[in-house]
Design a protein around this motif. Structure first.
Motif, PDB file in Angstrom:
ATOM      1  N   ASN A 116       0.820  -1.218   0.000  1.00  0.00           N
ATOM      2  CA  ASN A 116       0.000   0.000   0.000  1.00  0.00           C
ATOM      3  C   ASN A 116       0.852   1.266   0.000  1.00  0.00           C
ATOM      4  O   ASN A 116       0.477   2.284   0.594  1.00  0.00           O
ATOM      5  N   GLU A 117       1.983   1.209  -0.678  1.00  0.00           N
ATOM      6  CA  GLU A 117       2.820   2.393  -0.831  1.00  0.00           C
ATOM      7  C   GLU A 117       2.250   3.271  -1.948  1.00  0.00           C
ATOM      8  O   GLU A 117       1.616   2.767  -2.880  1.00  0.00           O
ATOM      9  N   PRO A 118       2.465   4.583  -1.897  1.00  0.00           N
ATOM     10  CA  PRO A 118       1.811   5.494  -2.836  1.00  0.00           C
ATOM     11  C   PRO A 118       2.392   5.489  -4.253  1.00  0.00           C
ATOM     12  O   PRO A 118       1.736   5.938  -5.191  1.00  0.00           O
ATOM     13  N   ASP A 119       3.604   5.002  -4.417  1.00  0.00           N
ATOM     14  CA  ASP A 119       4.239   5.068  -5.733  1.00  0.00           C
ATOM     15  C   ASP A 119       5.436   4.130  -5.737  1.00  0.00           C
ATOM     16  O   ASP A 119       5.737   3.478  -4.726  1.00  0.00           O
ATOM     17  N   TYR A 120       6.140   4.083  -6.863  1.00  0.00           N
ATOM     18  CA  TYR A 120       7.262   3.166  -7.008  1.00  0.00           C
ATOM     19  C   TYR A 120       8.249   3.724  -8.032  1.00  0.00           C
ATOM     20  O   TYR A 120       7.894   4.547  -8.877  1.00  0.00           O
ATOM     21  N   GLY A 121       9.491   3.278  -7.939  1.00  0.00           N
ATOM     22  CA  GLY A 121      10.499   3.679  -8.905  1.00  0.00           C
ATOM     23  C   GLY A 121      10.531   2.751 -10.100  1.00  0.00           C
ATOM     24  O   GLY A 121       9.848   1.723 -10.146  1.00  0.00           O
ATOM     25  N   ARG A 122      11.340   3.119 -11.083  1.00  0.00           N
ATOM     26  CA  ARG A 122      11.530   2.289 -12.277  1.00  0.00           C
ATOM     27  C   ARG A 122      13.018   2.137 -12.553  1.00  0.00           C
ATOM     28  O   ARG A 122      13.785   3.095 -12.439  1.00  0.00           O
ATOM     29  N   GLN A 123      13.422   0.918 -12.922  1.00  0.00           N
ATOM     30  CA  GLN A 123      14.780   0.711 -13.405  1.00  0.00           C
ATOM     31  C   GLN A 123      14.770   0.705 -14.939  1.00  0.00           C
ATOM     32  O   GLN A 123      13.704   0.662 -15.546  1.00  0.00           O
ATOM     33  N   ILE A 124      15.949   0.763 -15.517  1.00  0.00           N
ATOM     34  CA  ILE A 124      16.050   0.829 -16.969  1.00  0.00           C
ATOM     35  C   ILE A 124      16.966  -0.268 -17.497  1.00  0.00           C
ATOM     36  O   ILE A 124      17.909  -0.695 -16.825  1.00  0.00           O
ATOM     37  N   SER A 125      16.632  -0.736 -18.685  1.00  0.00           N
ATOM     38  CA  SER A 125      17.524  -1.601 -19.459  1.00  0.00           C
ATOM     39  C   SER A 125      17.742  -0.890 -20.785  1.00  0.00           C
ATOM     40  O   SER A 125      16.773  -0.438 -21.405  1.00  0.00           O
ATOM     41  N   ALA A 126      18.994  -0.773 -21.217  1.00  0.00           N
ATOM     42  CA  ALA A 126      19.288   0.054 -22.387  1.00  0.00           C
ATOM     43  C   ALA A 126      20.403  -0.549 -23.229  1.00  0.00           C
ATOM     44  O   ALA A 126      21.214  -1.341 -22.744  1.00  0.00           O
ATOM     45  N   ILE A 127      20.417  -0.141 -24.499  1.00  0.00           N
ATOM     46  CA  ILE A 127      21.415  -0.658 -25.443  1.00  0.00           C
ATOM     47  C   ILE A 127      21.764   0.453 -26.432  1.00  0.00           C
ATOM     48  O   ILE A 127      20.938   1.298 -26.771  1.00  0.00           O
ATOM     49  N   VAL A 128      23.040   0.476 -26.863  1.00  0.00           N
ATOM     50  CA  VAL A 128      23.488   1.525 -27.774  1.00  0.00           C
ATOM     51  C   VAL A 128      24.542   0.985 -28.725  1.00  0.00           C
ATOM     52  O   VAL A 128      25.346   0.121 -28.368  1.00  0.00           O
ATOM     53  N   LEU A 129      24.501   1.458 -29.965  1.00  0.00           N
ATOM     54  CA  LEU A 129      25.587   1.227 -30.916  1.00  0.00           C
ATOM     55  C   LEU A 129      26.665   2.252 -30.622  1.00  0.00           C
ATOM     56  O   LEU A 129      26.423   3.456 -30.720  1.00  0.00           O
ATOM     57  N   GLU A 130      27.824   1.791 -30.237  1.00  0.00           N
ATOM     58  CA  GLU A 130      28.905   2.712 -29.915  1.00  0.00           C
ATOM     59  C   GLU A 130      29.437   3.355 -31.185  1.00  0.00           C
ATOM     60  O   GLU A 130      29.490   2.725 -32.255  1.00  0.00           O
ATOM     61  N   THR A 131      29.805   4.614 -31.078  1.00  0.00           N
ATOM     62  CA  THR A 131      30.361   5.309 -32.229  1.00  0.00           C
ATOM     63  C   THR A 131      31.792   4.814 -32.446  1.00  0.00           C
ATOM     64  O   THR A 131      32.513   4.488 -31.515  1.00  0.00           O
ATOM     65  N   GLU A 132      32.165   4.751 -33.700  1.00  0.00           N
ATOM     66  CA  GLU A 132      33.497   4.220 -34.041  1.00  0.00           C
ATOM     67  C   GLU A 132      34.560   5.297 -33.885  1.00  0.00           C
ATOM     68  O   GLU A 132      34.300   6.470 -33.994  1.00  0.00           O
TER      69      GLU A 132
END
Length: 251
Positions: free
Chosen positions: A235-251
């Motif tokens: 019964n907490e009022p809110d919650y956080g979010r985690q992230i999963s991410a991916i990127v093409l690295e610049t050469e």
């Protein structure tokens, strides 16, 4: 996992809640712009994620997620408001695409040879309605080939903590009678335990990509992950979010 991609200029991360500046019920690395957390702290948390991904904060892209099958293609930072969608794909180096979650499944995709990547937010509704297959199709539209795509499901709620009602089970069985295999009996009469992880990985495999999962439960591992269901049970009022991410690295 995505080890081959990492070796060929594709960086990715399944981030936990550790290492951020948020406090209270959001303690840690809350990147949820839709949360009621102090948005200056959220911005700092996102900056830290972007820094690890090797991009400016403006180039860490997440959609306004709506539990849909919708996918957008990103070739530059979003102008103005974020698009309402649940997956993002790109073929542009330096654009990090991500999915924010708090029990739903974050799936990262990569075709190393074509250098095309994607990130999808796949809760039960998105997975059932086709967000995974639509992400693969969008990647193919940019030149990827599904037999080369690797897709990995990150931390999401595990089957031992995902109790659902009879109507939920019926919805899945009506879509495909074989879906009954993803449900196990619950101690509560008329309820069942749903294996979202297995359902997601199986759908990816049936779509013709190489699929795997981390088998990490967001509900059970409180020190590492935010969880919508855990918050609801308390019964907490809110919650956080985690992230999963991916990127093409610049050469």
């Amino acid at each position: 996992m995505l080890e081959k991609a990492r070796a060929q200029g594709i960086r990715h991360g399944y981030f936990t809640r550790v290492g951020g500046v948020s406090s209270g019920i959001y303690q840690g690395l809350n990147i949820g712009t839709g949360s009621s957390d102090d948005q200056t702290q959220v911005a700092e948390n996102r900056r830290r994620v972007a820094d690890w991904m090797g991009v400016p904060s403006t180039h860490l892209l997440t959609a306004h997620q709506i539990h849909s099958p919708d996918v957008v293609i990103a070739r530059e930072p979003f102008p103005g408001e974020r698009p309402r969608a649940d997956a993002i794909v790109t073929d542009r180096p330096g654009i990090a695409v991500g999915a924010s979650t708090a029990d739903c499944g974050p799936v990262l995709f990569a075709d190393v040879e074509a250098r095309i990547i994607g990130a999808a937010h796949a809760g039960w509704k998105g997975a059932l309605s086709g967000v995974l297959e639509n992400t693969i199709a969008a990647m193919e539209g940019l030149g990827a080939r599904r037999e080369r795509i690797v897709a990995v499901l990150g931390p999401s709620i595990g089957p031992e903590n995902y109790e659902v009602g009879a109507e939920f089970v019926a919805r899945f069985v009506e879509a495909d009678a074989n879906n009954i295999r993803y449900f196990a009996p619950s101690a509560k009469s008329g309820h069942a335990m749903f294996d979202l992880n297995l359902y997601t990985v199986d759908r990816l495999s049936r779509a013709g990509v190489t699929a795997d999962g981390l088998s990490r439960c967001t509900y059970a591992e409180e020190d590492l992950f935010y969880s919508y269901r855990r918050t609801t049970h308390r019964n907490e009022p809110d919650y956080g979010r985690q992230i999963s991410a991916i990127v093409l690295e610049t050469e």
